[in-house]
Design an enzyme around this catalytic site. Structure first.
Site, PDB file in Angstrom:
ATOM      1  N   GLY A 103      59.929 -64.965  32.546  1.00 20.42           N
ATOM      2  CA  GLY A 103      59.142 -64.288  33.562  1.00 20.42           C
ATOM      3  C   GLY A 103      57.843 -65.016  33.843  1.00 20.42           C
ATOM      4  O   GLY A 103      57.573 -66.099  33.309  1.00 20.42           O
TER       5      GLY A 103
ATOM      6  N   ARG B 147      54.240 -66.345  33.639  1.00 18.40           N
ATOM      7  CA  ARG B 147      53.328 -66.638  32.532  1.00 18.40           C
ATOM      8  C   ARG B 147      53.984 -66.452  31.162  1.00 18.40           C
ATOM      9  O   ARG B 147      53.292 -66.183  30.163  1.00 18.40           O
ATOM     10  CB  ARG B 147      52.071 -65.762  32.610  1.00 18.40           C
TER      11      ARG B 147
ATOM     12  N   LYS C 200      57.589 -70.508  29.938  1.00 18.52           N
ATOM     13  CA  LYS C 200      58.845 -71.229  30.167  1.00 18.52           C
ATOM     14  C   LYS C 200      58.615 -72.688  30.548  1.00 18.52           C
ATOM     15  O   LYS C 200      59.363 -73.569  30.118  1.00 18.52           O
ATOM     16  CB  LYS C 200      59.685 -70.532  31.232  1.00 18.52           C
TER      17      LYS C 200
ATOM     18  N   HIS D 188      49.682 -77.422  36.332  1.00 18.90           N
ATOM     19  CA  HIS D 188      50.912 -78.069  35.886  1.00 18.90           C
ATOM     20  C   HIS D 188      50.746 -79.587  35.900  1.00 18.90           C
ATOM     21  O   HIS D 188      51.178 -80.281  34.973  1.00 18.90           O
ATOM     22  CB  HIS D 188      52.074 -77.663  36.792  1.00 18.90           C
TER      23      HIS D 188
ATOM     24  N   ASP E  85      47.978 -81.393  35.665  1.00 16.92           N
ATOM     25  CA  ASP E  85      47.038 -81.852  34.650  1.00 16.92           C
ATOM     26  C   ASP E  85      47.655 -81.818  33.252  1.00 16.92           C
ATOM     27  O   ASP E  85      47.206 -82.558  32.362  1.00 16.92           O
ATOM     28  CB  ASP E  85      45.768 -80.997  34.675  1.00 16.92           C
TER      29      ASP E  85
ATOM     30  N   ARG F  88      50.723 -82.605  32.475  1.00 18.77           N
ATOM     31  CA  ARG F  88      51.751 -83.639  32.286  1.00 18.77           C
ATOM     32  C   ARG F  88      51.123 -84.941  31.812  1.00 18.77           C
ATOM     33  O   ARG F  88      50.030 -85.307  32.246  1.00 18.77           O
ATOM     34  CB  ARG F  88      52.529 -83.866  33.577  1.00 18.77           C
TER      35      ARG F  88
END
Length: 299
Positions: A138, A140, A143, A178, A180, A182
């Site tokens: 779901g 936050r 996942k 997302h 930042d 990686r």
């Protein structure tokens, strides 16, 4: 796991002092090279930039930054013959079982306190692991972090972002967070052409995520009033997922556990994504559900 970090001590070939051994301090950490050419890296440095020969043994704190292992692989310092050993294991991971699970994805091992570590005991990196994984959860739930963790040790990862980069400020901030998170050595492709990605890639691929892909398909095909229009796109994706040669991790939303939406488009999307999740899970070697940061494998 309530374990305090203790000082790390390493004895190389029972030699102390290390007569005949070459010792060096590099940007990647402390290096020991034996008289026979065998090499050890204690990866306690900030990280280098250039390629180099592979080490026989690498000691690394994987709880601090597992993506560093992937960067070492990308530079050729770790290959399939390198034994990777996790050190500095402490309370930063909640249990031994959880740590062992992560080590399995990273192609690493840990050594019990006081054990003797032989460089001839190869662990290597198992590229034959299940190559299609769907990670559900779901909002936050953690996942995306779970999917990224599974590929953290890979030398080359293609991150496929399916979301539209043009949105409101909150959506833009999500995308930036997302991005930042990686590592720098990962490649990024922003596309909804997942069939092309799955057909063309043979390495590690992370797709985040299926929900934004499906919403984009509904928009592209003007299918909110006629959901049957998405059938061909969904069938094509499932076929490409079935036939891919990549080691691919797909992130998707599990949207069917809450209140039934009171508007038609919400119900249509919920049902379509639920069906697509099931179809892809049926074609996957591995599926997992993430709830509140905890992972449950789906047999």
């Amino acid at each position: 796991m309530r374990r305090e970090r203790r000082p790390l001590s390493v004895v190389v070939d029972d030699h102390a002092p290390l007569d005949g051994y070459e010792l060096a301090r590099t940007d990647d950490g402390d290096v020991v090279v034996g008289p026979d050419g065998g090499s050890l890296l204690f990866a306690n440095g900030g990280g280098g930039s250039g390629p180099g020969p592979a080490f026989d043994l690498v000691l690394i704190d994987l709880l601090d930054d597992p993506f560093r292992l992937g960067a070492l692989r990308a530079r050729g310092l770790v290959n399939r013959a390198t034994r990777v050993v996790a050190v500095g294991v402490d309370h930063r991971v909640r249990s031994e079982a959880e740590f062992e699970r992560r080590l399995g994805y990273w192609g690493a091992t840990q050594v019990p306190d006081g054990a003797v570590l032989e460089t001839s005991e190869r662990v290597g990196h198992d590229f034959a692991r299940p190559h299609r994984t769907i990670v559900l959860g779901g909002t936050r739930s953690g996942k995306s972090e779970e999917a990224e963790m599974r590929l953290a040790g890979e030398a080359d990862v293609l991150y496929v972002a399916t979301g539209d980069v043009h949105g409101d400020e909150e959506w833009t901030n999500r995308i930036a967070a997302h991005r930042d998170r990686r590592p720098a050595h990962w490649r990024t492709r922003e596309t909804r052409d997942l069939e092309d990605v799955l057909a063309g890639e043979t390495g590690a691929v992370l797709i985040d995520g299926l929900g934004t892909w499906l919403a984009g398909v509904f928009d592209d095909l003007a299918a909110w009033e006629d959901p049957g229009r998405i059938r061909g796109a969904c069938d094509g994706l499932v076929a490409a997922w079935r036939g891919t040669r990549a080691r691919v991790v797909m992130v998707s939303d599990e949207v069917g556990l809450g209140v039934i939406p009171d508007h038609a488009s919400g119900r249509i999307f919920r049902d379509a994504l639920g069906e697509l999740n099931r179809r892809l899970a049926d074609e996957s070697e591995e599926a997992a559900l993430v709830v509140a940061g905890r992972v449950t494998p789906l047999p």
